[in-house]
Design a protein around this motif. Structure first.
Motif, PDB file in Angstrom:
ATOM      1  N   THR A   1     -41.273  -2.146  30.199  1.00 44.39           N
ATOM      2  CA  THR A   1     -42.201  -1.521  29.244  1.00 44.39           C
ATOM      3  C   THR A   1     -41.597  -0.230  28.693  1.00 44.39           C
TER       4      THR A   1
ATOM      5  N   ARG B   1     -35.784  -4.428  24.492  1.00 45.13           N
ATOM      6  CA  ARG B   1     -36.262  -5.022  25.726  1.00 45.13           C
ATOM      7  C   ARG B   1     -35.425  -6.240  26.106  1.00 45.13           C
TER       8      ARG B   1
ATOM      9  N   ASN C   1     -42.921  -4.142  34.258  1.00 39.57           N
ATOM     10  CA  ASN C   1     -43.350  -2.765  34.009  1.00 39.57           C
ATOM     11  C   ASN C   1     -42.221  -1.743  34.111  1.00 39.57           C
TER      12      ASN C   1
ATOM     13  N   VAL D   1     -45.345   2.299  32.984  1.00 41.48           N
ATOM     14  CA  VAL D   1     -43.883   2.285  32.943  1.00 41.48           C
ATOM     15  C   VAL D   1     -43.382   2.800  34.291  1.00 41.48           C
TER      16      VAL D   1
ATOM     17  N   THR E   1     -49.732  -3.322  30.036  1.00 41.46           N
ATOM     18  CA  THR E   1     -48.851  -3.009  28.906  1.00 41.46           C
ATOM     19  C   THR E   1     -48.540  -1.511  28.851  1.00 41.46           C
TER      20      THR E   1
ATOM     21  N   LYS F   1     -40.801  -0.206  25.078  1.00 43.36           N
ATOM     22  CA  LYS F   1     -41.883  -0.038  24.122  1.00 43.36           C
ATOM     23  C   LYS F   1     -42.279   1.439  24.019  1.00 43.36           C
TER      24      LYS F   1
END
Ligand SMILES: [Zn+2]
Length: 429
Positions: free
Chosen positions: A373, A335, A370, A246, A243, A376
């Protein structure tokens, strides 16, 4: 009748230097010698007899044991005269720490320079190249480099060990791509935290060695390239890493730029075989983002030629359009929007019949979770101050550095955001 009191009788040179050096009891200036021919000033410091000296380790008052041999420190020049301070430093006998040399107020232990000189030297070294600084300061290359090493060691010892919120991890080619370094940055502060040789798992482990597992767990996101040894290393040290990684815009666009260049080279070769020189000398034009074309530096003719090439049906023009378009991925609002946008771009790229572009598209697709991500964490190495300053340094100097350790010192000195100054302070007189 009052007797005349000429200036040089009132303010003696010893008192002048005591004030300039900021010496306080028990230290004072014993004598000053001026050598006009050699353009040199020598100052001897001495002390009166205090009852006790503090131990340099514990600060406990101790009796005088003896004096060391005379030592010399380079000080700030007096006008253009090289100025040296000399003193015999007392040693104390501490019940706990044995015989120790006391701390002098004008320099750090082991330094051959006074603290004021070191401060000036650090300021000069931050503003110019090492060779420029050696000329200005009258130091040898080794002296200047040693001064930087000490400053970096000082700065690293003072730096808090907490890991940054957003960490940038990057590999940089040096020496024309034959060697790599791994670099870890604080993306919020724009500082380089550490560099290590090569771009292996061990390189990254070495860079992260300064942090505890708990500190690393606090990092919210790692911006980096799609480079398996790095990802594996992070997986070993950080929970929930999937998580937090990136695969960032900077690296993906870099891969796309390389793909565009590959397409251009192949196409140029084919065109030239047919006597068509349209792509000759255009390499750098294709690498700019559309809005970053240095229009002020390009001649009108070049600009018009490039505009015509871009709207042509050349393969290079199509690769470039795909590259430019991909950059919009990171301006999507969420996203979900990013993912939809990606699907459209991917089907365009995969039908482009441009092998280098298809290869990058496939690589990004494999790493897509990824890449997304980003929505986020919103981090990227693009525009990273730390990264850009190192790139600038690499551009300017094509590796005169004698070894990797020297290179590391220079990077941390200039881009580490460290508190480099010596602790010993001479108060201005
Ligand atoms: Zn002690």
């Amino acid at each position: 009748m009052r007797s005349p009191t000429p200036y040089h009788d009132e303010v003696r040179d010893t008192e002048l230097y005591r004030q300039l050096l900021g010496l306080e009891k028990p230290w004072t200036v014993d004598r000053v010698e001026l050598d006009v021919k050699q353009q040199r000033v020598d100052v001897w410091a001495t002390h009166d007899k205090p009852k006790a000296w503090p131990c340099p380790e514990c600060g406990k008052d101790c009796g005088l044991h003896d004096h060391n041999e005379e030592r010399t420190w380079r000080h700030l020049d007096s006008c253009a005269f090289l100025t040296h301070l000399h003193a015999r430093v007392p040693r104390v006998r501490c019940a706990e720490h044995g015989v120790r040399q006391v701390r002098v107020p004008w320099a750090e232990p082991m330094s051959r320079f006074t603290a004021l000189f070191e401060r000036l030297a650090i300021d000069v070294l931050l503003e110019t190249s090492i060779s420029g600084a050696t000329n200005i300061l009258g130091l040898s290359w080794d002296e200047a480099h040693h001064l930087m090493e000490r400053a970096v060691a000082r700065g690293l010892a003072r730096r808090p060990h907490a890991a940054p919120r957003h960490m940038g991890i990057d590999e940089k080619a040096i020496a024309k791509g034959h060697r790599y370094v791994t670099m870890v940055c604080d993306l919020d502060e724009g500082h380089v935290l550490e560099v290590a040789e090569d771009r292996t798992a061990a390189s990254l482990t070495q860079c992260l060695g300064q942090f505890s597992m708990n500190d690393l767990a606090e990092v919210e996101a790692f911006a980096m390239d799609m480079w398996e040894p790095y990802a594996q290393t992070l997986r070993r040290y950080v929970d929930d890493i999937d998580t937090k990684i990136v695969f960032d815009r900077f690296h993906i666009v870099k891969h796309m730029n390389e793909a565009v260049d590959l397409v251009r080279r192949q196409e140029n070769k084919a065109l030239r075989a047919d006597g068509d020189d349209r792509l000759v000398g255009t390499k750098y034009l294709w690498l700019y983002g559309e809005e970053n074309l240095p229009t002020d530096r390009l001649e009108l003719e070049t600009r018009m030629r490039f505009a015509a090439l871009r709207s042509s049906n050349l393969k290079t023009a199509r690769a470039w359009a795909l590259k430019e378009s991909l950059r919009d991925l990171w301006s999507q609002r969420s996203r979900a929007a990013g993912e939809r946008w990606w699907q459209r771009w991917y089907s365009w790229a995969i039908r482009s019949r441009l092998e280098p572009v298809k290869k990058v598209a496939g690589m990004v697709k494999r790493h897509l979770p990824n890449v997304l991500t980003y929505f986020k964490h919103r981090v990227t190495n693009a525009g990273s101050e730390a990264l850009n300053s190192v790139i600038q340094m690499l551009k300017k100097r094509a590796f005169g550095y004698r070894s990797f350790q020297n290179f590391r010192t220079v990077i941390l000195f200039r881009c580490g955001g460290l508190n480099l100054y010596p602790e010993a302070h001479l108060k201005p007189g």
